[in-house]
Structure formats: C-alpha cells, structure tokens
Write an enzyme that holds these catalytic residues in place. Structure first.
Site, PDB file in Angstrom:
ATOM      1  N   ILE A  34       0.821  -1.223   0.000  1.00  0.00           N
ATOM      2  CA  ILE A  34       0.000   0.000   0.000  1.00  0.00           C
ATOM      3  C   ILE A  34       0.855   1.274   0.000  1.00  0.00           C
ATOM      4  CG2 ILE A  34      -0.312   0.302   2.509  1.00  0.00           C
ATOM      5  CD1 ILE A  34      -3.368   0.712   1.849  1.00  0.00           C
TER       6      ILE A  34
ATOM      7  N   GLY B  73       3.633  -4.524  11.014  1.00  0.00           N
ATOM      8  CA  GLY B  73       2.700  -4.705   9.895  1.00  0.00           C
ATOM      9  C   GLY B  73       2.651  -3.529   8.932  1.00  0.00           C
TER      10      GLY B  73
ATOM     11  N   TYR C  35      -4.040  -8.215  14.754  1.00  0.00           N
ATOM     12  CA  TYR C  35      -5.263  -8.104  15.554  1.00  0.00           C
ATOM     13  C   TYR C  35      -6.221  -9.284  15.386  1.00  0.00           C
ATOM     14  CZ  TYR C  35      -4.155  -3.442  17.430  1.00  0.00           C
ATOM     15  OH  TYR C  35      -3.580  -2.387  18.107  1.00  0.00           O
TER      16      TYR C  35
ATOM     17  N   ASP D 176       1.309  -0.667   9.379  1.00  0.00           N
ATOM     18  CA  ASP D 176       1.593   0.570  10.119  1.00  0.00           C
ATOM     19  C   ASP D 176       3.097   0.877  10.083  1.00  0.00           C
ATOM     20  OD1 ASP D 176       1.098   2.720  11.769  1.00  0.00           O
ATOM     21  OD2 ASP D 176       0.789   1.546  13.592  1.00  0.00           O
TER      22      ASP D 176
ATOM     23  N   ASN E  70      -2.696   1.516  15.600  1.00  0.00           N
ATOM     24  CA  ASN E  70      -3.116   1.163  16.969  1.00  0.00           C
ATOM     25  C   ASN E  70      -3.500   2.457  17.672  1.00  0.00           C
ATOM     26  OD1 ASN E  70      -0.747   2.305  18.363  1.00  0.00           O
ATOM     27  ND2 ASN E  70       0.362   0.643  17.368  1.00  0.00           N
TER      28      ASN E  70
END
Ligand code: AR6
Length: 164
Positions: A11, A32, A121, A34, A24
């Site tokens: 992405i 990940g 998650y 993030d 988060n």
C-alpha cells in the site's frame, strides 16, 4: 455507487489521494502495514501523529502522506479480535465509515484501504472482508470515486475477489 477495485501489493507504493493505515490507539506506529507506512513516509509522519494524543478504536485521523506517493494517510485503529461478541464487527464497521468520512471531507477521489485488523489483531479474514466491502458499498459518497482494497498476500486477494 463508488467504483471498487482489489489489488495485491504494498500500500505504501500507491499513488492515490489517501491510504488507510491499520494503526493502533497510540497512532505512534508499530509493525505490519503501520510500520511499513511510517518507514516510507518518514519521521514527519510520527511528528504529525503525536499531535493527536492517540485515537480510540473505530475512530480515524488524517495526516499528510509526507514522503509517500499518497497525498494523505488516514489512520484507524481496528478492534483486536476476541470472539466476535465484544463489539468487534461494529468497531470494524466504524473504522471503514470514519475513514470514508475523512476521505470525503478532504476531497479525496481515490482511497486505498489495507485489510484492517486482519493481521496482528486476528480478525477472521472472510468476516472482516465482508464488513469492509459492505460498509464501503453502503457509504454515500460525493468526492470519493474509487476505493481500492489493497491486499498484501494472495490469500487475502482471493478472499476479496470472492466476496466482491
Ligand atoms: N501493504 C498492504 N498491506 C499490508 C502491508 C503493506 N505494506 N503490510 C501488511 N499488510 P496488520 P492489524 C497487511 O497486522 O491486524 C501494527 O503493529 C497484512 O497482511 O498490519 O490491524 C499496528 O501498529 C494484513 O492483511 O494490522 C497495530 O498495533 C493487514 O495489512 C497492529 O499491528 C493488517 O495487518 C494492528 O493490527
């Protein structure tokens, strides 16, 4: 109705108006997608995120994309999956709704979503995909013309293709 596309890839490489980060509640980065977004955007992203003082699960915040090809990053902390009976579906739906709302308000025409909550998650992938697709399809859009579901792995891509 908004145009929907699904693709497999990273992405952080997408030249769209906004990418949606599976963040988060601290909004200060992590692993990940993030971690990948923070690495690619540079330290300025962390500085911008610090100003929010965190974010509740299901809510969203927007920053510039800094060194990313994307103009904006929308950060949304997804729910940590327990058993599905602790509000996880509603919270995941809120992530998509609140991200779409920010994209609309900021005049974004193209938005790429990561598969929120489906990694660390632990949200079951098919159930999460059904919520993602349904919420985006139902969202009333004016500015947003196209939504891309960006899948990192082939398994996720196949699930999206099936649900779509
Ligand atoms: N591009 C697109 N998708 C990606 C990329 C990438 N570069 N990297 C991973 N994915 P996760 P979560 C996919 O774990 O479950 C972080 O530490 C991945 O395959 O990134 O919402 C945060 O700081 C999966 O399908 O997010 C939080 O602490 C999807 O992105 C926590 O993880 C989401 O996986 C959030 O967990």
């Amino acid at each position: 109705m908004v145009e929907i596309e699904v693709l497999q890839g990273d992405i952080t490489k997408l030249k769209v108006d906004a990418i949606v980060n599976a963040a988060n509640c601290s909004l200060l980065g992590g692993g990940g997608v993030d971690g990948a977004i923070h690495r690619a955007a540079g330290r300025e992203l962390l500085m911008a995120c610090m100003k929010f003082g965190g974010c509740q699960t299901g809510e969203a915040r927007i920053t510039p994309g800094f060194k990313l090809p994307a103009k904006f990053v929308i950060h949304t902390p997804g729910p940590i999956y327990n058993d599905g009976l602790h509000g996880e579906p509603e919270l995941l739906r809120s992530c998509y709704e609140n991200s779409m709302k920010l994209a609309e308000e900021n005049g974004c025409e193209t938005v790429a979503f990561s598969a929120i909550s489906t990694g660390v998650y632990g949200y079951p992938k098919k159930a999460a995909t059904e919520i993602a697709v349904k919420t985006v399809r139902e969202y009333p859009t004016q500015n947003v013309k196209k939504v891309i579901f960006c899948c990192f792995g082939e398994d996720m891509l196949k699930i999206y293709q099936k649900v779509l």
